[in-house]
Write a protein that holds these residues in place. Structure first.
Motif, PDB file in Angstrom:
ATOM      1  N   ALA A  27      49.938  47.579  43.929  1.00  0.00           N
ATOM      2  CA  ALA A  27      48.846  48.453  43.506  1.00  0.00           C
ATOM      3  C   ALA A  27      47.518  47.707  43.398  1.00  0.00           C
ATOM      4  CB  ALA A  27      49.191  49.097  42.168  1.00  0.00           C
ATOM      5  N   THR A  28      47.570  46.383  43.333  1.00  0.00           N
ATOM      6  CA  THR A  28      46.346  45.588  43.202  1.00  0.00           C
ATOM      7  C   THR A  28      45.538  45.559  44.486  1.00  0.00           C
ATOM      8  OG1 THR A  28      47.491  43.583  43.885  1.00  0.00           O
ATOM      9  CG2 THR A  28      47.435  44.057  41.514  1.00  0.00           C
ATOM     10  N   GLY A  29      46.152  45.934  45.608  1.00  0.00           N
ATOM     11  CA  GLY A  29      45.467  45.861  46.896  1.00  0.00           C
ATOM     12  C   GLY A  29      45.644  44.519  47.584  1.00  0.00           C
ATOM     13  N   LEU A 123      46.633  26.089  44.197  1.00  0.00           N
ATOM     14  CA  LEU A 123      45.462  25.833  43.342  1.00  0.00           C
ATOM     15  C   LEU A 123      44.140  26.214  44.018  1.00  0.00           C
ATOM     16  CD1 LEU A 123      46.428  22.413  41.700  1.00  0.00           C
ATOM     17  CD2 LEU A 123      46.532  24.687  40.686  1.00  0.00           C
ATOM     18  N   VAL A 124      43.903  25.668  45.196  1.00  0.00           N
ATOM     19  CA  VAL A 124      42.626  25.939  45.875  1.00  0.00           C
ATOM     20  C   VAL A 124      42.560  27.394  46.332  1.00  0.00           C
ATOM     21  CG1 VAL A 124      41.235  25.392  47.914  1.00  0.00           C
ATOM     22  CG2 VAL A 124      42.233  23.557  46.540  1.00  0.00           C
ATOM     23  N   LEU A 125      43.636  27.881  46.930  1.00  0.00           N
ATOM     24  CA  LEU A 125      43.620  29.255  47.445  1.00  0.00           C
ATOM     25  C   LEU A 125      43.433  30.264  46.324  1.00  0.00           C
ATOM     26  CD1 LEU A 125      43.744  30.935  49.969  1.00  0.00           C
ATOM     27  CD2 LEU A 125      46.231  30.994  49.752  1.00  0.00           C
ATOM     28  N   TYR A 126      44.076  30.052  45.188  1.00  0.00           N
ATOM     29  CA  TYR A 126      43.917  30.985  44.076  1.00  0.00           C
ATOM     30  C   TYR A 126      42.540  30.883  43.436  1.00  0.00           C
ATOM     31  CZ  TYR A 126      48.466  33.141  44.041  1.00  0.00           C
ATOM     32  OH  TYR A 126      49.555  33.903  44.374  1.00  0.00           O
ATOM     33  N   LEU A 127      41.915  29.729  43.480  1.00  0.00           N
ATOM     34  CA  LEU A 127      40.543  29.608  42.979  1.00  0.00           C
ATOM     35  C   LEU A 127      39.642  30.579  43.742  1.00  0.00           C
ATOM     36  CD1 LEU A 127      38.453  28.092  41.221  1.00  0.00           C
ATOM     37  CD2 LEU A 127      38.194  26.503  43.111  1.00  0.00           C
ATOM     38  N   PHE A 128      39.772  30.598  45.057  1.00  0.00           N
ATOM     39  CA  PHE A 128      38.989  31.521  45.882  1.00  0.00           C
ATOM     40  C   PHE A 128      39.483  32.958  45.727  1.00  0.00           C
ATOM     41  CE2 PHE A 128      37.825  27.575  47.846  1.00  0.00           C
ATOM     42  CZ  PHE A 128      36.530  27.792  48.290  1.00  0.00           C
ATOM     43  N   GLY A 129      40.796  33.138  45.737  1.00  0.00           N
ATOM     44  CA  GLY A 129      41.369  34.485  45.660  1.00  0.00           C
ATOM     45  C   GLY A 129      41.015  35.207  44.371  1.00  0.00           C
ATOM     46  N   ILE A 130      41.119  34.510  43.262  1.00  0.00           N
ATOM     47  CA  ILE A 130      40.794  35.124  41.966  1.00  0.00           C
ATOM     48  C   ILE A 130      39.302  35.435  41.893  1.00  0.00           C
ATOM     49  CG2 ILE A 130      40.638  34.634  39.484  1.00  0.00           C
ATOM     50  CD1 ILE A 130      43.371  33.171  39.811  1.00  0.00           C
ATOM     51  N   THR A 131      38.477  34.536  42.392  1.00  0.00           N
ATOM     52  CA  THR A 131      37.028  34.772  42.378  1.00  0.00           C
ATOM     53  C   THR A 131      36.673  36.018  43.179  1.00  0.00           C
ATOM     54  OG1 THR A 131      36.628  32.399  42.133  1.00  0.00           O
ATOM     55  CG2 THR A 131      34.788  33.753  42.895  1.00  0.00           C
ATOM     56  N   GLY A 132      37.216  36.127  44.385  1.00  0.00           N
ATOM     57  CA  GLY A 132      36.952  37.313  45.207  1.00  0.00           C
ATOM     58  C   GLY A 132      37.463  38.587  44.570  1.00  0.00           C
ATOM     59  N   PHE A 133      38.650  38.523  44.007  1.00  0.00           N
ATOM     60  CA  PHE A 133      39.255  39.675  43.336  1.00  0.00           C
ATOM     61  C   PHE A 133      38.374  40.147  42.181  1.00  0.00           C
ATOM     62  CE2 PHE A 133      42.326  41.629  40.403  1.00  0.00           C
ATOM     63  CZ  PHE A 133      43.029  42.470  41.251  1.00  0.00           C
ATOM     64  N   MET A 134      37.870  39.191  41.407  1.00  0.00           N
ATOM     65  CA  MET A 134      37.018  39.525  40.262  1.00  0.00           C
ATOM     66  C   MET A 134      35.743  40.239  40.710  1.00  0.00           C
ATOM     67  SD  MET A 134      37.349  36.016  37.993  1.00  0.00           S
ATOM     68  CE  MET A 134      35.716  36.232  37.329  1.00  0.00           C
ATOM     69  N   PHE A 135      35.113  39.729  41.747  1.00  0.00           N
ATOM     70  CA  PHE A 135      33.854  40.306  42.182  1.00  0.00           C
ATOM     71  C   PHE A 135      34.023  41.659  42.844  1.00  0.00           C
ATOM     72  CE2 PHE A 135      32.286  35.871  41.878  1.00  0.00           C
ATOM     73  CZ  PHE A 135      31.262  36.120  40.976  1.00  0.00           C
ATOM     74  N   VAL A 136      35.008  41.796  43.706  1.00  0.00           N
ATOM     75  CA  VAL A 136      35.192  43.061  44.432  1.00  0.00           C
ATOM     76  C   VAL A 136      35.620  44.185  43.493  1.00  0.00           C
ATOM     77  CG1 VAL A 136      36.591  44.236  46.179  1.00  0.00           C
ATOM     78  CG2 VAL A 136      35.632  41.989  46.663  1.00  0.00           C
ATOM     79  N   LEU A 137      36.521  43.879  42.569  1.00  0.00           N
ATOM     80  CA  LEU A 137      37.030  44.925  41.673  1.00  0.00           C
ATOM     81  C   LEU A 137      36.355  44.936  40.310  1.00  0.00           C
ATOM     82  CD1 LEU A 137      40.845  44.814  42.498  1.00  0.00           C
ATOM     83  CD2 LEU A 137      39.089  46.352  43.399  1.00  0.00           C
ATOM     84  N   LEU A 141      38.070  37.514  34.192  1.00  0.00           N
ATOM     85  CA  LEU A 141      38.931  36.403  34.572  1.00  0.00           C
ATOM     86  C   LEU A 141      40.343  36.587  34.030  1.00  0.00           C
ATOM     87  CD1 LEU A 141      39.374  33.649  35.877  1.00  0.00           C
ATOM     88  CD2 LEU A 141      38.520  32.597  33.767  1.00  0.00           C
ATOM     89  N   GLY A 142      40.464  36.944  32.779  1.00  0.00           N
ATOM     90  CA  GLY A 142      41.789  37.107  32.171  1.00  0.00           C
ATOM     91  C   GLY A 142      42.622  38.168  32.870  1.00  0.00           C
ATOM     92  N   GLU A 143      42.012  39.311  33.121  1.00  0.00           N
ATOM     93  CA  GLU A 143      42.728  40.401  33.797  1.00  0.00           C
ATOM     94  C   GLU A 143      43.110  40.000  35.221  1.00  0.00           C
ATOM     95  OE1 GLU A 143      42.197  45.168  34.765  1.00  0.00           O
ATOM     96  OE2 GLU A 143      40.537  44.051  33.897  1.00  0.00           O
ATOM     97  N   SER A 144      42.211  39.317  35.911  1.00  0.00           N
ATOM     98  CA  SER A 144      42.492  38.875  37.278  1.00  0.00           C
ATOM     99  C   SER A 144      43.626  37.861  37.306  1.00  0.00           C
ATOM    100  CB  SER A 144      41.235  38.273  37.916  1.00  0.00           C
ATOM    101  OG  SER A 144      40.214  39.243  38.003  1.00  0.00           O
ATOM    102  N   LEU A 145      43.634  36.944  36.341  1.00  0.00           N
ATOM    103  CA  LEU A 145      44.715  35.960  36.265  1.00  0.00           C
ATOM    104  C   LEU A 145      46.062  36.631  36.025  1.00  0.00           C
ATOM    105  CD1 LEU A 145      43.016  33.139  34.169  1.00  0.00           C
ATOM    106  CD2 LEU A 145      43.740  32.997  36.553  1.00  0.00           C
ATOM    107  N   ILE A 146      46.085  37.628  35.174  1.00  0.00           N
ATOM    108  CA  ILE A 146      47.337  38.342  34.894  1.00  0.00           C
ATOM    109  C   ILE A 146      47.826  39.084  36.127  1.00  0.00           C
ATOM    110  CG2 ILE A 146      48.342  40.260  33.588  1.00  0.00           C
ATOM    111  CD1 ILE A 146      46.524  39.318  31.217  1.00  0.00           C
ATOM    112  N   VAL A 147      46.923  39.800  36.787  1.00  0.00           N
ATOM    113  CA  VAL A 147      47.306  40.584  37.964  1.00  0.00           C
ATOM    114  C   VAL A 147      47.787  39.677  39.090  1.00  0.00           C
ATOM    115  CG1 VAL A 147      46.409  42.083  39.782  1.00  0.00           C
ATOM    116  CG2 VAL A 147      45.819  42.539  37.409  1.00  0.00           C
ATOM    117  N   LEU A 148      47.020  38.641  39.398  1.00  0.00           N
ATOM    118  CA  LEU A 148      47.361  37.788  40.538  1.00  0.00           C
ATOM    119  C   LEU A 148      48.430  36.751  40.201  1.00  0.00           C
ATOM    120  CD1 LEU A 148      43.838  37.355  42.130  1.00  0.00           C
ATOM    121  CD2 LEU A 148      45.687  38.874  42.828  1.00  0.00           C
TER     122      LEU A 148
END
Length: 181
Positions: A27-29, A123-137, A141-148
């Motif tokens: 559901a997170t996309g 580590l590196v991939l999630y640094l970018f992935g979480i950042t993109g997820f946060m901005f697009v949606l 940070l906390g919610e993004s960390l839990i979801v991803l």
């Protein structure tokens, strides 16, 4: 030179082929795919420069519209999706994986590949992935960390696979492991 170009293209194709494996869209996309395993292998096998270039080629082909991402996605629209951070981070993750692998030449291949894949592919991939997820949606940070964070157990399995595959390749064809030369 020609060998390097061919290997860069072959590993870009490997990442695309791993996107054909059945994926599960949450559901997170953000889909669960095997493509990050390909990114890890680019670094562990090809090394930093070639691995990064291979994944950069893959991302460039996606940007041109080829449906190479899991689920047949491609085109500029994927750069506005919740996965944008992962897509943009793919080449940097492969480069980092290769760089760490190159620095660990004195360690066993399997251990070096596993550590390298964890550093670059998680580590590196999630640094970018979480950042993109946060901005697009527009998430915190906390919610993004839990979801991803739900994806990390699968990525740990991919790290283990990258270690075994790279070690097996090194045993069968030692000269093919360009990250150790």
């Amino acid at each position: 030179m020609e060998r390097s170009i061919a290997l860069i293209a072959i590993f870009a194709a490997l990442i695309a082929a791993l996107g054909l494996m059945p994926n599960l869209m949450l559901a997170t996309g953000v889909p669960i795919t095997a493509q990050s395993l390909g990114v890890m292998l680019c670094g562990t096998v090809l090394g930093a420069k070639r691995g990064g270039l291979s994944v950069l080629l893959f991302v460039g082909l996606v940007a041109l519209g080829l449906p190479l991402l899991a689920g047949g996605r491609g085109g500029l629209g994927v750069f506005a999706s919740p996965t944008v951070g992962f897509i943009v981070g793919f080449p940097i993750a492969a480069f980092t994986t290769g760089f760490v692998m190159e620095q660990m030449r004195r360690q066993s291949v399997g251990l070096a590949a596993g550590v390298s894949a964890a550093v670059g592919g998680i580590l590196v991939l999630y640094l970018f992935g979480i950042t993109g997820f946060m901005f697009v949606l527009d998430k915190g940070l906390g919610e993004s960390l839990i979801v991803l964070g739900a994806y990390i157990p699968g990525d740990i399995i991919k790290v283990i696979l990258a270690g075994f595959i790279t070690a097996g390749l090194a045993k069968a064809r030692p000269a093919s492991l360009l990250s150790r030369t």
